[in-house]
Every structure is written in C-alpha cells, then in structure tokens.
Write a protein that holds these residues in place. Structure first.
Motif, PDB file in Angstrom:
ATOM      1  N   GLU A  18      40.045  39.970  34.022  1.00 22.13           N
ATOM      2  CA  GLU A  18      40.924  39.647  32.890  1.00 22.13           C
ATOM      3  C   GLU A  18      41.967  38.617  33.334  1.00 22.13           C
ATOM      4  N   ARG A  19      43.249  38.946  33.304  1.00 27.78           N
ATOM      5  CA  ARG A  19      44.306  37.990  33.636  1.00 27.78           C
ATOM      6  C   ARG A  19      44.655  37.994  35.126  1.00 27.78           C
ATOM      7  N   LEU A  20      43.961  38.775  35.906  1.00 21.05           N
ATOM      8  CA  LEU A  20      44.257  38.911  37.332  1.00 21.05           C
ATOM      9  C   LEU A  20      43.206  38.200  38.186  1.00 21.05           C
ATOM     10  N   LYS A  21      43.687  37.518  39.228  1.00 14.62           N
ATOM     11  CA  LYS A  21      42.789  36.929  40.216  1.00 14.62           C
ATOM     12  C   LYS A  21      43.367  37.179  41.597  1.00 14.62           C
ATOM     13  N   ALA A  22      42.555  37.741  42.472  1.00 15.65           N
ATOM     14  CA  ALA A  22      42.972  38.030  43.839  1.00 15.65           C
ATOM     15  C   ALA A  22      42.295  37.066  44.787  1.00 15.65           C
ATOM     16  N   THR A  23      43.070  36.552  45.750  1.00 17.65           N
ATOM     17  CA  THR A  23      42.543  35.646  46.764  1.00 17.65           C
ATOM     18  C   THR A  23      42.946  36.145  48.141  1.00 17.65           C
ATOM     19  N   LEU A  24      42.212  35.694  49.164  1.00 17.06           N
ATOM     20  CA  LEU A  24      42.444  36.188  50.522  1.00 17.06           C
ATOM     21  C   LEU A  24      42.393  35.044  51.525  1.00 17.06           C
ATOM     22  N   THR A  25      43.399  35.025  52.443  1.00 14.39           N
ATOM     23  CA  THR A  25      43.355  34.146  53.606  1.00 14.39           C
ATOM     24  C   THR A  25      43.338  35.039  54.837  1.00 14.39           C
TER      25      THR A  25
END
Lengths: 114, 113
Positions: free
Chosen positions: B60-67
């Motif tokens: 939905e309105r959430l996006k998770a990213t990872l470094t």
C-alpha cells in the motif's frame, strides 16, 4: 492467516500472587515465544517455549520466576510468579511457521500488579 | 554487541505529507530485518522482511528498503489510519534460542487530517 489468541487480555493482580497466561494458535507452529513489553519500552524476549521439554530462557529471565509450558504444537502458557509492581507489563506470545525467522504476535496480555 | 536504533522517536505528519523512518542496525551476520506496526493496546503486526542490501518491498503506502547498515520505511501520502508505532527488529546473534528478535524502541507516527 492463522489466529493467535491470548487469555486473559488484561488483569490486575496483587503483589506476591501468580498469574498464568495462555496462548492458543489455530494451526500447528514450529516455534512459540514469550515477550515482555514494559511501559514505554520495546519488546524483550523472555524465553522460547519448547514442545515437550524445558523452555530456553534469555539472559536475565529464570524458570522460577517465569515457568513456561508447551504441551503441544498449538498451545503454551507463561506464569508470572510472586509478582511485584515491576512485573507490570504487556506479555506477548509469538509464533513461527516453518524455518523462517518471521514472527507473528498475539494480541497481548496487559498485567498490572498493585 | 547487537544494536537496533530507530529514528525519529516520534513523527507528526499532515495527511498526504510523505516521509521516511530510519532503522540502523549492528549485528553479526544479518539473517533478516523485520518491520512491524503496533497499534495501542495490540500486539505487533508483521509488515515486511528484508534479507539483503538493495532489497525493497511495498505494501500500500509503505515501502521498506535495506542497505548494509540501515533500513528505511518510506510512507507515501499517509492517511490518519497509518498512525501507529513502527518497530524494526533483527535476529539476535547471541540469543540462547537462536530465534530471538532484537527490537528497536520504535517510531511513533501520528498522521493528522
């Protein structure tokens, strides 16, 4: 998705008494855990509930204070013994299916000790 | 020593005002980074798992990213119903059970109309 329920949802207890919290899942799970969330704090793992054997406790938690049972693959209990006001917390069970590290949480039990 | 640090502690947004939450971590051998949403008086609700740097997941309105050192939870055009505490967690590298999650203290998000 599976349903995880806890009983009771909340309780107010007197100092020196004990309370047993139940966690029931509507399907078999690989692992079950018990966490504590003190007021304004994040979650801390108390122990892993092992089916048919003694629970594995994290540093700072002992069996005499937090005895745990897990008689089958869908049910576990946590007892908070000889309670003091410092035990006032939300107690949460969580479960894992398969070999993933993803944990799914029950609704929690809010305990207040007076 | 394993550490999970979330910032900011609290965030207030107007409806529609996009922003990002940060989770920085120090752990020996990452075995996944998890995002949860927790509403008052309820247990955490699982949102995402990220396993490797560069991975992204959306809901939905959430996006998770990872470094390699941190994860971001981006909230696009938030609505009041997105108000909650957002928690990130990584598996302990020194847990007695091997499956313990080390949680950050969370970011309390309030979205106003």
């Amino acid at each position: 998705s599976a349903v995880i329920s806890q009983k009771p949802s909340r309780d107010i207890c007197q100092r020196g008494t004990s309370l047993t919290i139940q966690c029931q899942v509507d399907s078999q799970v690989t692992m079950m855990f018990w966490y504590r969330q003190q007021p304004g704090q994040s979650l801390t793992l108390i122990a892993t509930a092992n089916q048919g054997s003694e629970a594995t406790y994290e540093s700072g938690f002992v069996i005499d204070k937090f005895p745990i049972s897990r008689p089958n693959l869908t049910f576990s209990t946590l007892t908070v013994s000889n309670m003091s006001p410092e035990d006032s917390s939300i107690y949460l069970c969580s479960v894992v299916w398969g070999s993933s590290y993803e944990q799914y949480f029950g609704p929690g039990t809010r305990l207040t000790v007076t | 020593e394993d550490q999970v640090t979330q910032s900011p502690e609290a965030l207030r947004l107007q409806e529609g005002e996009s922003s990002s939450l940060n989770c920085s971590y120090t752990v020996s051998g990452l075995r996944g980074l998890f995002w949860y949403r927790q509403d008052p008086g309820k247990g955490p609700e699982f949102l995402f798992t990220l396993y490797s740097a560069g991975e992204e997941k959306e809901k939905e309105r959430l996006k998770a990213t990872l470094t390699k050192k941190e994860s971001f939870l981006h909230i696009t055009a938030p609505k009041p119903e997105d108000s909650a505490t957002y928690l990130c967690a990584v598996p302990h590298s020194n847990s007695n059970s091997g499956y313990a999650l080390n949680f950050g203290k969370g970011t309390s998000l309030l979205v106003t109309p």
